[in-house]
Structure formats: structure tokens, C-alpha cells
Motif scaffolding. Structure first.
Motif, PDB file in Angstrom:
ATOM      1  N   ILE A  61      37.246  52.517  47.959  1.00  0.00           N
ATOM      2  CA  ILE A  61      35.790  51.604  48.143  1.00  0.00           C
ATOM      3  C   ILE A  61      34.952  52.728  47.797  1.00  0.00           C
ATOM      4  O   ILE A  61      34.549  51.654  46.415  1.00  0.00           O
ATOM      5  CB  ILE A  61      35.368  51.555  49.068  1.00  0.00           C
ATOM      6  N   LYS A  90      41.523  53.647  42.808  1.00  0.00           N
ATOM      7  CA  LYS A  90      41.423  52.745  43.424  1.00  0.00           C
ATOM      8  C   LYS A  90      42.677  52.395  43.928  1.00  0.00           C
ATOM      9  O   LYS A  90      43.468  52.231  44.577  1.00  0.00           O
ATOM     10  CB  LYS A  90      40.649  51.180  43.491  1.00  0.00           C
ATOM     11  N   SER A 102      29.899  51.920  52.806  1.00  0.00           N
ATOM     12  CA  SER A 102      29.899  50.524  52.122  1.00  0.00           C
ATOM     13  C   SER A 102      28.634  50.261  52.205  1.00  0.00           C
ATOM     14  O   SER A 102      28.360  49.860  50.624  1.00  0.00           O
ATOM     15  CB  SER A 102      31.317  50.289  51.304  1.00  0.00           C
ATOM     16  N   THR A 146      34.605  44.631  48.068  1.00  0.00           N
ATOM     17  CA  THR A 146      35.188  45.952  49.446  1.00  0.00           C
ATOM     18  C   THR A 146      36.018  45.495  50.522  1.00  0.00           C
ATOM     19  O   THR A 146      37.052  45.623  50.705  1.00  0.00           O
ATOM     20  CB  THR A 146      34.554  46.660  49.930  1.00  0.00           C
TER      21      THR A 146
END
Length: 713
Positions: free
Chosen positions: A524, A531, A564, A573
Motif C-alpha cells: 500500500i 509493491k 490508508s 489501493t
């Protein structure tokens, strides 16, 4: 309980206590109960204090209004008057029963001091209520006042950074009506452009009645960072401008119009700033069109203070230009050094001037070196620092492509100072800083993310101390009064050279369980290359034969996703996590482990949208998931697990076949949902209503009949 209820209840308690000690017979019977009543009164006063705190936090940008400030202050005055009387009352009733009985006899002749104190408290409460002339609770009165006061936006200056001589120069420019709407502050990275702009914005000319606001763009929001991809650049710019609209109070319109197009954003900017007088600080701008989008707005009295080190921005002809040079920062470099070393000018070694010259008087470099030499007065230590700085600067990684030639020498010097700072830091802080190289610092990061990184490499209880060392060393910046962290763009550049070391530390050399834990956080909040590796680790943990790894990664996915909410990429995300979880949901929901099934339910409830439920849940119909989920409900007494699993069952019915609908209605324990709708379980009501709505959509009248039969009417 709201403020008026607090005060009213307090008055009732006081009245009861006064009545209880009004005679010898009553006092002897109720005196033992007095301490409990006073404790209740103390709790109410504590709630009043919390109300004041919450009100100040909620209306921080409206406290300039004298009416609102007076109302809050009056509540503070009441609290100040109550505290000493309550303390006296506690002292009186805290004696032994024997002494209390003797006091009762004495009070019958001389008068009861407790009653006098309680009468004083009662008087204070009545006085305050009358002075406020409340018809409703205190909070509503303050809300009503605050609602009619326009917000005055604020920008805070950086602590420890001396006022530059050019601050008053820029403020004078802003005062003039014939000055262009755009003022560019240009100069090398880390030279103090943002600090100067914040100094100006924090001490505004009176003409900016609506205050000042800061919006940082950074290199992330540039065509170069998007590899020339126009669509990606526009998407990032849209995110930034959307955030700006939310900051100035246009979030409702954004929600109503679902605006995602740059052209639409332009219209909303025009509408939002119409008639406003705001100083808008556009920080670290890399693209000319960003400035032009604001400059072309009309029918407002706003001005735009732009900081940039991109030479192409200088070409905007219709703008005032203020350049920060070495001469400007020489006047403050010693003050910066004194602030960070905690030394007086008399304590500075003579060699300090050599250090300033070696740093190029560059504020960021001086700050880093100063904090590394904090409280150090030995000249030989300073001489070694100068030598080490030169050595580290020589071996520092070279400037990357988007740093222009003018910045090359400054960049390696900054990198050298960072290397020196790390060398003198405790090992734990050094490891944590290197670990941060896996993170993308395009936006500020939540403390929970940094704490997750630390948990992989250190003891959890040492995190506050370790991260504090990085903040003190100017390697990390913490936003005041929030748990949000960011780094200077030059520090971010430096961290790019440590990315591989960080990945090895966090993902390659860590245990399987630690890797499972940290992977969602890096997926994230990590850099693009990180990632990719993190996603592979998540996939591996979810498919592992080790149940514990799957549980750890699911818990971490939920925690990281919940943290987040402030990032601009939250929807992307969510979609990515849904893409990872969706194909595996059948295996997860059919697992023998009830803990794994319960966590899987919680994860998809948090992440899936209606479209995700429609796409992925039908695959569960043939896996025995309905029976598995229903069996868990039969033996589970945890309300959170009950609501999560009930919601998944209801979604299975909503998007499943008629046979699945019948099976869900047959197996789901509706009486359990009825218990969760009791007044004492209010926190679960929304989840239960969501479940019931899905069941009614799927089962229609049959579902409603079963609900009535289970006393859900």
C-alpha cells in the motif's frame, strides 16, 4: 452525554446531596453515599473538560472569532470554579465513619460546611447557565455560533528556522494591489524556499481575510515522474487539486458531482475561490501548467505563492520572481546551527565557520550537521565532522537525472551530511531509516505504517524513542499534533539509493511470518518496484499451508488498508487488494480454521464493493461456504465476528442462485441478529441493517416473514 446533561445532572446530584445532609437524621443516613455522589460530579466535570478540548479541536480555524472564544472561555471559567469546591467536598467526606458521625453532631449546632460548599457549587452552575442563556445544550450553542463564522485557513511556520530578510520583502509585495497574482520563490533544493513561504503565510497581511492554505505537489506530480504518460500525470494532478478543494471546504460538492476530470476540477476551483481572499501556497511545483491553472482563475482576491526549483517555471512572464541565493542564507546559517546544536554563540568552536562554509551555508545541510553535533563543544570533534562530511560527499551516490547541474554539488553535500548523521546515530535508528527506503514518500505517511516497519526489525516498545532520533536528526519530519510523517525531497532522493538494502532487510532476510506481516504495508505505501515484490509475498502467504501466515497477512491487510484513508490513491489501493483477495476467497472461506474464515470475512467486508461481491461471491456456492459460515455463527459469541459473517452470508444470498438464497435463509440465525439490535448493542446496528437489507433484496417476502418470526420487527 452532552454539556447541558452534564450540568443538569450535576445540579441534581448537588441538590440531592444538600437535601441529604439537611438534618441530623438524613446526614447520618446519607453521608456514606456522599463520596460516590462527589465522584460522579467529578466525572461530569471531566466530561465538560473533554467537551472544551473537542470543541477547540473541531473549530481550530474559527477561534479567531471573539464570540466563539468567549463562550468556550466561559465554560473554562465554570470548570475552574468547580474544581476547588469539589476538592473541599472530597476532603470533608473522606474522614472515617467515626469522625463523620462526630462531624454530624457538630454540624447540627454549627452548620454543615459540606452543605455550604455544595450550595456554592450549585450557585456556580446556575450562574453559568443563566449567563449563557442556554435553551439547548452548550455544544449546540457553540455549534450555532461557529456555523455562521467563515473559516480562516492557517499555515504554520517551521520551528527553528530564523526569519529571512526577504520575508518582509515578499509580504510588502503581497500588500500591493498592482503586484501580479503569482509570486515565484525560486532556488536550489533545501535552500529554504518552503520555510520562507511559510513564514510569509503564517504572518499574513490583513487583506487576506480568508487566511492562507498550503498545497504541496512535489516531483511525484510531474510529467517526468510519470515517464511522459499524459493520462497518469493528469490523474495525479486531479488527485492533488481534489485534495485542495476538500481543504477549502468544497468536499460536499466533490461528493455530489463525483468529479474526476481535470476540466471539471477547473470549474470547481473557479467556484470555490469566487469572492475569496486567500493566500495559496503552492509548494514544490514542477510543472508550468499547475501555476497557470490557478493564475487564470478570476473574480477573487487570491494570490499564489509558488516555490519551485524547476527552471521551466521561471519562464512564466506574468509573475513576480523572488530568488533565494547563497547570500540570503548566509545571514541565517549560524542561527540555524545554534538552534540545532543547543549551543550559544560563545560556546561554538572557532572551526564552526569552516563547517558552515563546507556546508555551503545550506540550511538543510547545516541542520543535519548541527543535530549530529548537538551539545558538542570540542573543536577536534567539529574538525573530524568537517573531514567526514567531505569524505561522505565524495562517495555519496551521484545526483539522479532530474537534478539539474546547478544542484549537483549541493546534492552530494546534502547526501554526505545524511551519511554523517547516520554514522553518529544509534544502530536502531540507522536501521529504521534505511528500512524507510522501501516506502514511497510522495505523500505523508501515517505513524502506523512506520511502526509496522519497525516491528520487523526492532522491539515494539522502543519505536517512539527510535523514531524520535530520526526526527531530531532532520531525517524525518512529524506534522504537529498529528501522527503523520514526511521527509524532505532531498532525503527522499537519498533514500532511493538505499531501496535494495531496505527490501533485503524487510522481505528477503526476515522470517516468513514477518514477511507476511509487512508485505501489505509495503504493497500500500511502498515504491512501485517494492509493491511488485510485496504482492508476491502476499500471494504466497495466502496460499501457504501454514495457517498462521494466512492469518497474519489478512490481519495486516485490514490494518494497513484502514490506515490508508488519507492517501490519494486509496481507491486504486482498494481495487488492487480486491484483485488479490477475490480469486482466493473460495479457499479462504472453506478453510477448517474458524479464525481464518472470520478474518477473511472481515477483510472482504472492509475492502469489497458491490461489484466485487457480485464478481467473486458466486464462486463460493459450490464450496460449502454457506454451511461453514453458518456453523461458525452457531458457536460464536463475538459481535464483530457475528456481524461480519452474517453480512457475507447475506451478500451470498443477494448475489447467489435461488437455491443459495433458500439455504442462507434457513441457516442464518436471525434471532442472533435480533439480539444485536438491542439498545445496548448500538455500535452493531448499522452492520445488522446492512445484512437485513441484503436478505430482503434476495429473499423478498420470504425473508421478511422469517424476520418477523425471529422478532426482528
Amino acid at each position: 452525554m452532552d454539556a447541558l446533561q452534564v450540568v443538569s445532572s450535576a445540579m441534581q446530584i448537588v441538590s440531592s446531596m444538600v437535601a441529604a445532609i439537611g438534618s441530623l437524621e438524613q446526614a447520618s443516613r446519607n453521608l456514606d453515599d456522599a463520596p460516590k455522589r462527589i465522584r460522579i460530579l467529578e466525572e461530569f466535570v471531566s466530561e465538560l473538560e473533554n467537551l472544551v478540548l473537542k470543541t477547540r479541536q473541531k473549530h481550530v480555524y474559527k477561534l479567531h472569532d471573539s464570540r466563539l472564544e468567549r463562550q468556550i472561555q466561559s465554560l473554562n471559567n465554570l470548570i475552574d470554579r468547580l474544581h476547588p469546591n469539589i476538592t473541599k467536598a472530597k476532603r470533608i467526606v473522606s474522614k472515617s465513619k467515626f469522625k463523620n458521625f462526630a462531624k454530624v453532631v457538630w454540624n447540627s449546632m454549627a452548620g454543615d460546611p459540606l452543605a455550604k460548599i455544595l450550595l456554592s457549587i450549585q450557585y456556580d452552575l446556575k450562574w453559568w447557565l443563566e449567563s449563557q442563556n442556554l435553551s439547548r445544550d452548550v455544544e449546540n450553542v457553540i455549534e450555532r455560533t461557529a456555523r455562521n463564522i467563515p473559516s480562516r485557513l492557517k499555515v504554520n511556520s517551521d520551528q527553528g528556522y530564523p526569519i529571512l530578510g526577504k520575508c518582509s520583502f515578499v509580504q510588502n509585495m503581497l500588500e500591493k494591489d498592482d503586484t501580479h497574482h503569482v509570486i515565484l520563490i525560486v532556488g536550489l533544493s533545501g535552500i529554504g524556499k518552503t520555510c520562507l513561504a511559510r513564514q510569509v503565510a503564517s504572518d499574513l497581511p490583513s487583506k487576506f481575510v480568508d487566511g492562507a492554505i498550503e498545497l504541496r505537489f512535489g516531483q511525484w506530480c510531474s510529467r517526468a515522474a510519470c515517464n511522459g504518460n499524459k493520462a497518469e500525470y493528469q490523474r495525479r494532478l486531479t488527485r492533488k487539486l481534489t485534495k485542495f478543494l476538500v481543504q477549502i471546504g468544497s468536499q460536499k460538492k466533490m461528493q455530489d458531482e463525483h468529479c474526476r476530470d481535470l476540466e471539471d476540477i477547473g470549474y470547481l476551483l473557479q467556484e470555490a475561490l469566487y469572492g475569496k481572499s486567500i493566500l495559496v501556497l503552492l509548494d514544490d511545483v514542477w510543472e508550468q501548467d499547475i501555476v497557470e491553472r490557478f493564475a487564470k482563475l478570476y473574480d477573487n482576491n487570491c494570490k499564489y505563492l509558488v516555490t519551485t526549483r524547476n527552471e521551466s517555471i521561471y519562464e512564466i512572464t506574468e509573475a513576480e520572481k523572488v530568488e533565494l541565493s547563497k547570500d540570503d542564507i548566509m545571514e541565517i546559517s549560524k542561527a540555524v546551527l545554534l538552534h540545532h546544536t543547543f549551543l550559544t554563540e560563545d560556546q561554538l568552536p572557532e572551526v564552526a565557520e569552516m563547517l558552515l562554509e563546507r556546508c555551503g551555508h545550506h540550511p538543510l545541510t547545516v541542520a543535519v550537521m548541527g543535530k549530529a553535533l548537538r551539545k558538542e563543544v570540542r573543536a577536534e570533534k567539529w574538525e573530524k565532522a568537517i573531514s567526514d562530511l567531505s569524505t561522505y560527499a565524495t562517495s555519496a551516490p551521484g545526483p539522479i537525472l532530474y537534478v539539474n547541474e546547478k544542484e549537483a554539488e549541493t546534492t552530494v553535500t546534502i547526501f554526505g551530511s545524511l551519511e554523517f548523521s547516520l554514522e553518529v546515530m544509534p544502530e536502531d535508528s540507522r536501521k529504521l531509516f534505511i528500512a524507510f527506503a522501501s516506502l514511497s514518500w510522495a505523500e505523508p505517511l501515517p505513524e502506523a505504517c512506520l511502526e509496522a516497519i519497525w516491528s520487523v526489525i526492532g522491539q515494539e516498545n522502543l519505536f517512539p524513542l527510535t523514531v524520535c532520533k530520526l526526527v531530531e536528526g532532520s531525517l524525518l519530519m512529524k506534522t504537529d499534533a498529528t501522527s503523520i510523517y514526511q521527509v524532505h525531497d532531498m532525503v527522499s532522493l537519498y533514500l532511493n539509493s538505499k531501496e535494495n538494502d531496505s527490501v533485503i532487510m524487510l522481505l528477503t532476510e526476515s522470517t516468513a511470518e514477518k514477511s507476511a506481516f509487512i508485505s501489505p504495508w509495503l504493497f500500500i505505501f511502498g515504491k512501485n518496484a517494492v509493491k511488485i515484490v510485496s504482492e508476491q509475498k502476499i500471494e504466497s502467504a495466502l496460499g501457504s499451508s501454514e495457517e498462521k501466515q494466512a492469518i497474519i497477512v489478512l490481519e495486516s491487510i485490514i490494518q494497513a488498508f484502514m490506515s490508508s484513508e488519507l492517501i490519494s490513491e486509496i481507491e486504486a489501493t482498494r481495487a488492487s487488494l480486491s484483485r488479490i483477495l477475490g480469486p482466493k476467497i473460495g479457499d479462504l472461506m472453506s478453510a477448517e480454521s474458524q479464525s481464518l474464515v472470520a478474518l477473511s470475512a472481515k477483510a472482504i467486508i472492509s475492502i469489497f464493493t458491490k461489484a466485487d461481491f457480485s464478481n467473486y461471491l458466486p464462486s463460493l456456492e459450490t464450496t460449502g461456504a454457506v454451511d461453514n459460515l453458518a456453523d461458525i455463527l452457531q458457536v460464536c459469541d463475538d459481535p464483530m465476528v457475528q456481524t461480519n459473517i452474517s453480512t457475507v452470508l447475506a451478500k451470498l444470498a443477494e448475489f447467489g442462485t435461488p437455491g443459495t438464497v433458500d439455504k442462507v435463509l434457513q441457516r442464518i440465525p436471525l434471532s442472533q441478529l435480533a439480539d444485536l439490535l438491542s439498545p445496548s448493542a448500538e455500535e452493531w446496528h448499522d452492520s445488522v441493517f446492512t445484512t437485513l437489507i441484503s436478505l430482503m433484496k434476495a429473499g423478498k417476502s420470504k425473508a421478511v416473514e422469517k424476520m418477523f418470526a425471529s422478532e426482528l420487527d
